[in-house]
Design a protein around this motif. Structure first.
Motif, short mmCIF file in Angstrom:
data_model
loop_
_atom_site.label_atom_id
_atom_site.label_comp_id
_atom_site.label_asym_id
_atom_site.label_seq_id
_atom_site.Cartn_x
_atom_site.Cartn_y
_atom_site.Cartn_z
N MET A 93 77.40 23.72 -11.52
CA MET A 93 77.55 23.86 -13.04
C MET A 93 78.28 25.05 -13.14
O MET A 93 78.24 25.93 -12.22
CB MET A 93 76.55 23.72 -13.78
N TRP A 94 78.79 25.63 -14.55
CA TRP A 94 79.23 26.60 -14.74
C TRP A 94 78.32 27.35 -15.74
O TRP A 94 77.43 26.55 -16.71
CB TRP A 94 80.60 26.50 -15.57
N PRO A 95 78.07 28.70 -15.68
CA PRO A 95 77.33 29.39 -16.56
C PRO A 95 77.52 29.55 -18.02
O PRO A 95 78.73 29.17 -18.40
CB PRO A 95 77.24 30.86 -16.04
N GLY A 96 76.43 29.43 -19.08
CA GLY A 96 76.88 29.65 -20.42
C GLY A 96 77.48 28.30 -20.95
O GLY A 96 77.07 27.09 -20.82
N GLY A 97 78.53 28.65 -21.74
CA GLY A 97 79.41 27.42 -22.34
C GLY A 97 80.63 27.44 -21.93
O GLY A 97 81.23 28.33 -21.27
N GLY A 98 81.64 26.52 -22.59
CA GLY A 98 83.03 26.80 -22.42
C GLY A 98 83.70 25.79 -21.75
O GLY A 98 84.92 25.59 -21.87
N ASN A 99 83.04 24.73 -21.11
CA ASN A 99 83.63 23.68 -20.52
C ASN A 99 82.59 22.55 -20.42
O ASN A 99 81.48 22.75 -20.59
CB ASN A 99 84.34 23.88 -19.18
N SER A 100 83.05 21.36 -19.87
CA SER A 100 82.27 20.12 -20.00
C SER A 100 81.10 20.09 -19.01
O SER A 100 80.12 19.33 -18.97
CB SER A 100 83.16 18.76 -19.81
N MET A 101 81.28 20.90 -17.96
CA MET A 101 80.11 20.94 -16.94
C MET A 101 79.69 22.45 -16.96
O MET A 101 78.95 22.87 -15.97
CB MET A 101 80.83 20.87 -15.58
N PHE A 216 81.85 42.23 -30.33
CA PHE A 216 82.94 41.00 -30.75
C PHE A 216 82.62 39.61 -30.77
O PHE A 216 82.83 38.84 -31.89
CB PHE A 216 84.22 41.26 -29.93
N ALA A 217 81.98 39.14 -29.70
CA ALA A 217 81.53 37.93 -29.44
C ALA A 217 80.69 37.28 -30.50
O ALA A 217 81.06 36.13 -31.28
CB ALA A 217 80.89 37.57 -28.19
N GLN A 218 79.69 37.93 -30.78
CA GLN A 218 78.79 37.60 -32.17
C GLN A 218 79.49 37.68 -33.36
O GLN A 218 79.37 36.71 -34.41
CB GLN A 218 77.69 38.70 -32.07
N PRO A 381 84.67 36.09 -21.26
CA PRO A 381 84.78 35.66 -22.78
C PRO A 381 84.26 34.34 -22.89
O PRO A 381 83.67 34.05 -23.97
CB PRO A 381 86.37 35.88 -22.92
N ASP A 382 84.71 33.33 -21.92
CA ASP A 382 84.53 31.90 -22.22
C ASP A 382 82.93 31.47 -22.32
O ASP A 382 82.72 30.51 -22.97
CB ASP A 382 85.31 30.84 -21.32
N GLN A 383 82.29 32.38 -21.75
CA GLN A 383 80.73 31.91 -21.79
C GLN A 383 80.24 32.17 -22.99
O GLN A 383 78.97 31.72 -23.55
CB GLN A 383 80.12 33.13 -20.77
N SER A 384 80.97 32.78 -24.08
CA SER A 384 80.36 32.83 -25.58
C SER A 384 81.14 31.92 -26.43
O SER A 384 80.77 31.78 -27.52
CB SER A 384 80.70 34.50 -26.25
N TRP A 385 82.30 31.20 -25.86
CA TRP A 385 82.85 30.25 -26.81
C TRP A 385 81.94 29.11 -27.15
O TRP A 385 81.41 28.73 -26.42
CB TRP A 385 84.12 29.84 -26.01
N PRO A 386 82.05 28.40 -28.30
CA PRO A 386 81.22 27.30 -28.80
C PRO A 386 81.60 25.80 -28.14
O PRO A 386 80.86 25.20 -28.46
CB PRO A 386 81.48 27.52 -30.36
N ASN A 387 82.70 25.86 -27.76
CA ASN A 387 83.08 24.38 -27.13
C ASN A 387 84.12 24.65 -26.02
O ASN A 387 84.84 25.61 -25.70
CB ASN A 387 83.55 23.54 -28.24
N LYS A 417 92.09 28.26 -33.81
CA LYS A 417 91.55 26.85 -34.54
C LYS A 417 90.69 26.10 -33.67
O LYS A 417 89.76 25.36 -34.08
CB LYS A 417 92.91 25.99 -34.59
N ALA A 418 90.68 26.16 -32.31
CA ALA A 418 89.83 25.36 -31.57
C ALA A 418 88.45 26.17 -31.60
O ALA A 418 87.47 25.45 -31.38
CB ALA A 418 90.56 25.78 -30.03
N PHE A 419 88.22 27.31 -31.72
CA PHE A 419 87.15 28.11 -31.86
C PHE A 419 86.28 27.38 -33.10
O PHE A 419 85.04 27.51 -33.11
CB PHE A 419 87.41 29.50 -32.09
#
Length: 423
Positions: A93-101, A216-218, A381-387, A417-419
């Motif tokens: 898998m991928w750590p954190g969030g940011g993609n479907s897996m 920044f991410a928070q 960066p993407d590991q803190s993105w919500p989707n 907009k995506a965020f």
């Protein structure tokens, strides 16, 4: 991310994992069901080495493996299998969030086994737990490697050019000018493979955004900061400036990852801004004796202000509906062991995520460990993105940016907009 050469076709993922007989040990003999583990991974080399070692340490065990080289296809096919109940016991898998897996995305859908009770889980640091836990704080993945993004160099080609590795942003532009004058590509770039588009921005924003502003991410999650109103704008402008100053090969959008690595490995390009594990692919094309090294990629006028994007690179999880949960947990234990960590990290050109005294850092990994020790590292960066929408927008918009069909403000507006889509 991508490793090595194709071992099993993508279409193999479309069938039940148990029906795919490509095993790490090469055996196709029947085995008792409690001795069979099914596994899927994006990238053959390191996973194959881990499977072979696990089978050797557990006589009688058969691991049936499915390898896919393309990340996007892997993510799509595994998601489909998980939804239909045909997914393997264990998968990368991928750590954190940011993609479907990614860990959080899968765990929100109830697809991962709770591993909080495992011995290795109790020893995870706060940073490691943050990217291997579900929204409720339960550990659902074992961290295997630490990856990084930086300027990776073909040492032989660089020596032949007579040029020095740049340590500041002005030196990057001078380096590009001088390399181009010598008829060699400064940095190979293969944007046809969409995932490559994010690497230079991640390297630049480490020093321009996430290093100087640790919160920044928070603040972005709290609605107090945006991509468009931050130094992300300067980072993407520098990316475009590199394109315009001849830092890359011609027509990056028409060049894929494999061609990029071929150009780099053969020395037709002096460097790449990339994940360090890409060296494993470049080695396939490099003359015997070619070595590679890494330096942090600068974004400012001071080398002291340079940060390195460092993150857990590879994690593995267990299917919540695994056919052999006991053997799956045993494989997780092996991956978390000092032996498993050193083996996987060495095979993937990375550093181990957990303690592994036998691991020896090289010219690629030592600068990463130094940056971490000095507090000069940031997360991807993407590991803190919500989707997953944010990363997808980023990837496709960078391709359009290089085509000249959109500008930097438009790219950042799309990402904002995506965020906000799930806020």
């Amino acid at each position: 991310m991508k490793f090595g050469t194709t071992f099993a076709s993508v279409c193999c993922l479309a069938v039940a994992a148990a029906a795919c007989s490509t095993s790490g040990g090469g055996s196709t003999t029947a085995a008792a069901s409690d001795k069979v583990l099914t596994l899927a991974a994006a990238g053959q080399g390191p996973a194959k080495a881990a499977v072979a070692a696990f089978q050797k340490a557990n006589p009688g065990v058969t691991v049936k493996t499915i390898y896919t080289e393309d990340d996007a296809s892997y993510q799509q096919q595994l998601r489909t299998q998980l939804a239909s109940g045909t997914a393997p016991d264990v998968f990368r898998m991928w750590p954190g969030g940011g993609n479907s897996m990614a860990v959080r995305d899968l765990s929100r859908d109830g697809m991962l086994m709770d591993l909080s009770g495992e011995g290795w889980a109790s020893g995870l640091s706060a940073d490691l737990k943050a990217v291997t836990s579900d929204p409720a704080g339960k550990v659902v993945a074992v961290p295997v490697t630490i990856g990084a993004i930086g300027a990776v160099w073909n040492d032989r080609a660089l020596r032949a050019s007579g040029l020095s590795k740049p340590a500041t942003w002005p030196e990057v532009l001078t380096f590009c000018k001088d390399a181009k004058a010598k008829g060699v590509v400064p940095f190979a770039l293969g944007l046809k493979s969409a995932w490559v588009t994010q690497l230079v921005p991640y390297a630049l924003t480490a020093s321009l955004v996430y290093g100087p502003a640790r919160d920044f991410a928070q603040r972005q999650r709290d609605g107090e900061a945006t991509f468009g109103g931050s130094a992300w704008k300067q980072a993407l402008e520098k990316y475009v400036e590199m394109r315009d100053k001849g830092c890359f090969n011609d027509s990056p959008n028409g060049v894929g990852y494999d061609e990029q690595m071929q150009m780099f490995g053969q020395g037709k390009a002096l460097g790449v801004v990339h994940v360090l594990s890409a060296v494993q692919s470049a080695l396939e094309y490099a003359p015997k004796g070619t070595t590679f090294s890494m330096t942090p990629f600068p974004a400012t006028g001071s080398a002291d202000d340079t940060y390195v994007p460092v993150s857990v690179g590879i994690v593995y999880g267990v299917n919540a509906k695994a056919r052999n949960p006991a053997l799956a947990r045993k494989f997780m234990e092996f991956l978390a062991s000092p032996e498993g960590q050193a083996l996987y990290a060495t095979a993937s050109g990375s550093s181990p995520a957990l303690r592994s005294p036998s691991f020896k850092a090289d010219a690629l990994q030592q600068p990463v460990l130094d940056a971490v020790a000095a507090g000069r590292s940031t997360l991807y960066p993407d590991q803190s993105w919500p989707n997953a929408k944010v990363q997808q927008e980023h990837l496709t918009s960078i391709q359009e940016l290089f085509n000249g069909t959109v500008d930097v403000p438009t790219v950042l507006s799309r990402m904002d907009k995506a965020f906000a889509a799930t806020k």
